[in-house]
Design an enzyme around this catalytic site. Structure first.
Site, PDB file in Angstrom:
ATOM      1  N   TYR A 162      59.905   3.935  62.376  1.00 42.81           N
ATOM      2  CA  TYR A 162      58.865   4.532  63.217  1.00 42.81           C
ATOM      3  C   TYR A 162      59.420   4.993  64.561  1.00 42.81           C
ATOM      4  O   TYR A 162      58.670   5.217  65.503  1.00 42.81           O
ATOM      5  CB  TYR A 162      57.715   3.548  63.453  1.00 42.81           C
ATOM      6  CG  TYR A 162      56.884   3.231  62.212  1.00 42.81           C
ATOM      7  CD1 TYR A 162      57.137   3.851  61.001  1.00 42.81           C
ATOM      8  CD2 TYR A 162      55.830   2.333  62.269  1.00 42.81           C
ATOM      9  CE1 TYR A 162      56.381   3.566  59.871  1.00 42.81           C
ATOM     10  CE2 TYR A 162      55.067   2.042  61.153  1.00 42.81           C
ATOM     11  CZ  TYR A 162      55.346   2.662  59.949  1.00 42.81           C
ATOM     12  OH  TYR A 162      54.586   2.379  58.847  1.00 42.81           O
ATOM     13  N   LYS A 164      66.310  -5.742  53.654  1.00 44.76           N
ATOM     14  CA  LYS A 164      66.836  -5.165  52.404  1.00 44.76           C
ATOM     15  C   LYS A 164      68.309  -4.865  52.663  1.00 44.76           C
ATOM     16  O   LYS A 164      68.777  -3.728  52.488  1.00 44.76           O
ATOM     17  CB  LYS A 164      66.032  -3.904  52.039  1.00 44.76           C
ATOM     18  CG  LYS A 164      66.334  -3.352  50.664  1.00 44.76           C
ATOM     19  CD  LYS A 164      65.649  -4.101  49.532  1.00 44.76           C
ATOM     20  CE  LYS A 164      66.054  -3.535  48.185  1.00 44.76           C
ATOM     21  NZ  LYS A 164      65.372  -4.189  47.040  1.00 44.76           N
ATOM     22  N   ASP A 179      61.161  -6.603  48.791  1.00 43.50           N
ATOM     23  CA  ASP A 179      60.364  -6.453  47.561  1.00 43.50           C
ATOM     24  C   ASP A 179      59.971  -7.823  46.998  1.00 43.50           C
ATOM     25  O   ASP A 179      58.839  -8.022  46.547  1.00 43.50           O
ATOM     26  CB  ASP A 179      61.091  -5.593  46.515  1.00 43.50           C
ATOM     27  CG  ASP A 179      62.577  -5.848  46.445  1.00 43.50           C
ATOM     28  OD1 ASP A 179      63.103  -6.657  47.246  1.00 43.50           O
ATOM     29  OD2 ASP A 179      63.241  -5.248  45.576  1.00 43.50           O
ATOM     30  N   ASP A 226      54.609  -3.532  58.618  1.00 45.42           N
ATOM     31  CA  ASP A 226      53.332  -2.822  58.496  1.00 45.42           C
ATOM     32  C   ASP A 226      52.789  -3.011  57.082  1.00 45.42           C
ATOM     33  O   ASP A 226      51.621  -3.372  56.874  1.00 45.42           O
ATOM     34  CB  ASP A 226      53.565  -1.335  58.804  1.00 45.42           C
ATOM     35  CG  ASP A 226      52.276  -0.563  58.993  1.00 45.42           C
ATOM     36  OD1 ASP A 226      51.198  -1.186  58.979  1.00 45.42           O
ATOM     37  OD2 ASP A 226      52.354   0.668  59.145  1.00 45.42           O
ATOM     38  N   ASP A 242      49.657  -5.812  55.392  1.00 46.59           N
ATOM     39  CA  ASP A 242      48.496  -5.394  54.603  1.00 46.59           C
ATOM     40  C   ASP A 242      48.452  -6.152  53.269  1.00 46.59           C
ATOM     41  O   ASP A 242      47.379  -6.543  52.810  1.00 46.59           O
ATOM     42  CB  ASP A 242      48.525  -3.876  54.345  1.00 46.59           C
ATOM     43  CG  ASP A 242      47.945  -3.080  55.505  1.00 46.59           C
ATOM     44  OD1 ASP A 242      48.033  -3.567  56.656  1.00 46.59           O
ATOM     45  OD2 ASP A 242      47.413  -1.983  55.279  1.00 46.59           O
TER      46      ASP A 242
HETATM   47 MG    MG Z   1      49.011  -0.388  58.943  1.00 47.51          MG
END
Ligand code: MG
Ligand code: NAI
Length: 368
Positions: free
Chosen positions: A125, A185, A218, A242, A246
């Site tokens: 980001y 990762k 993962d 992020d 969720d």
């Molecule tokens: Mg989000």
């Protein structure tokens, strides 16, 4: 109490941000703690009126306020010249480098109590995207620095320690040691995730009392979906955090109950994880529990920033709010996202009622 009034800048934003933020403000007012509320505009509707999604007076007020309570903003689904995401902008301007997303859910045989600590300023980001080959190739650069990795790792290890201290002695505490899971990762992203991993594990060595483990992203997604009870504190880079938060909140009651804190050295901003939810906006059925959870995180933050002798009422009120949220989450009233038919106002009223219930320990006095 000698504490000075704290200024809270309230930015409701768009959509259900305007419906759930007033619920959080009502809860903060009900604490009786010394707050001054200011309100400012940001978001997509603000952009359409003023030409900017984050007007200069809003940014200036955010800089001078003690904390910011943010709702949600809508963003255009098509690229719009001059539009910038105000929340990403605020995180950068206020250097809110730690995004902290707790997920809690207690049900029989199912006890989730974890926190995702997400690096908030760099990674994928960082905004370093470009298009080449006349639009045939798009490239994003992933930026990982030692500085940002080290400070986010410290936040995670300090948090694991503090959570452990708070749990110690609590009834039903079955967790032996604080634990941090470093998620990366590095087997594929050898340079970027390799640096993040190495720095986090270096920091871990300075916290011998905290158990550290590492996990590929993962694997972590699968574990969060299947065995979320196993986690304590997870620390990871921006995009991974992020997404993983969720996934985590899907098991913890969904977006309607997930709060988050954005913390820096000098500023702090609290926002529900959810967005503006245009599909339900304006109907009065948004779940306010995520925003009310933000009020509790805000109080915990102020407890840390205030003089130690004044911190107790902030901590006590935060604990009462968390407790009220747990009760409502467990037994209702529930908005439609949790399977009920209550309105935002019904849930808010129920929370305020629990907070004022004299049978459970007085609200602003008494010991917690
Ligand atoms: Mg989000
Ligand atoms: P969203 O979080 O707004 O909604 C996803 C789904 O969850 C929707 O079905 C919505 O009705 C439901 N939902 C979310 N919060 C809820 C609540 N408190 N109570 C009940 N149901 C709730 O995410 P979506 O749909 O991807 O994005 C909608 C808009 O919000 C977009 O413009 C997006 O850019 C923006 N957004 C803003 C964020 C922010 O301000 N930090 C974060 C995520 C999205």
């Amino acid at each position: 109490m000698t504490t000075r009034p704290y200024t809270i800048l309230v930015i409701p934003g768009d959509g259900i941000g305007r419906e759930v933020v007033p619920a959080a403000v009502a809860v903060l007012r009900a604490t009786g703690l010394p707050f001054v509320f200011e309100e400012a505009a940001a978001g997509w509707e603000c952009f359409q009126h003023t030409g900017t999604s984050l007007p200069e007076p809003t940014l200036a007020a955010a800089r001078t306020a003690d904390t910011v309570l943010f709702g949600a903003v809508a963003s255009p689904s098509h690229p719009v010249a001059g539009y910038r995401s105000p929340i990403v902008w605020l995180r950068r301007e206020l250097d809110l480098y730690a995004n902290i997303r707790p997920v809690v859910e207690e049900r029989p045989g199912h006890n989730i109590d974890l926190v995702v600590v997400r690096e908030n300023t760099e990674g994928l980001y960082a905004g370093r995207e470009r298009v080449e080959d006349n639009g045939a190739t798009a490239i994003a650069e992933r930026v990982i620095t030692r500085h940002a990795s080290e400070r986010i790792a410290r936040v995670a290890f300090d948090l694991a320690r503090a959570r452990h201290a708070a749990r110690a002695g609590a009834a039903g505490n079955t967790r032996a040691a604080p634990r941090v899971t470093v998620v990366h990762k590095a087997n594929v992203l050898r340079a970027t995730c390799g640096l993040f991993r190495a720095v986090a594990l270096d920091v871990a060595r300075t916290y011998p009392d905290v158990t550290v483990e590492e996990m590929l992203v993962d694997t972590c997604a699968l574990q969060l979906a299947t065995r979320p009870e196993r986690f304590d504190v997870i620390v990871t880079t921006n995009l991974f955090g992020d997404i993983l938060s969720d996934v985590a909140c899907a098991r913890g009651g969904g977006l309607g109950v997930a709060p988050s804190a954005n913390i820096g050295e000098t500023h702090a901003l609290f926002e529900p994880v959810h967005g503006a939810a245009p599909d339900i906006a304006g109907r009065g059925i948004a779940n306010p529990l995520a925003a009310i959870g933000c009020a509790a995180l805000l109080l915990e933050h102020l407890a840390q920033r205030t003089a130690p002798e004044d911190a107790a009422p902030f901590r006590r009120c935060a604990a009462r709010i968390h407790d009220a949220i747990r009760r409502i989450h467990a037994s209702g009233p529930h908005t439609p996202d949790l399977g009920g038919n209550a309105m935002t106002a019904d849930v808010t009223t129920a929370i305020l009622g629990l907070l004022r219930d004299p049978v459970i320990v007085p609200w602003s006095e008494g010991k917690h």
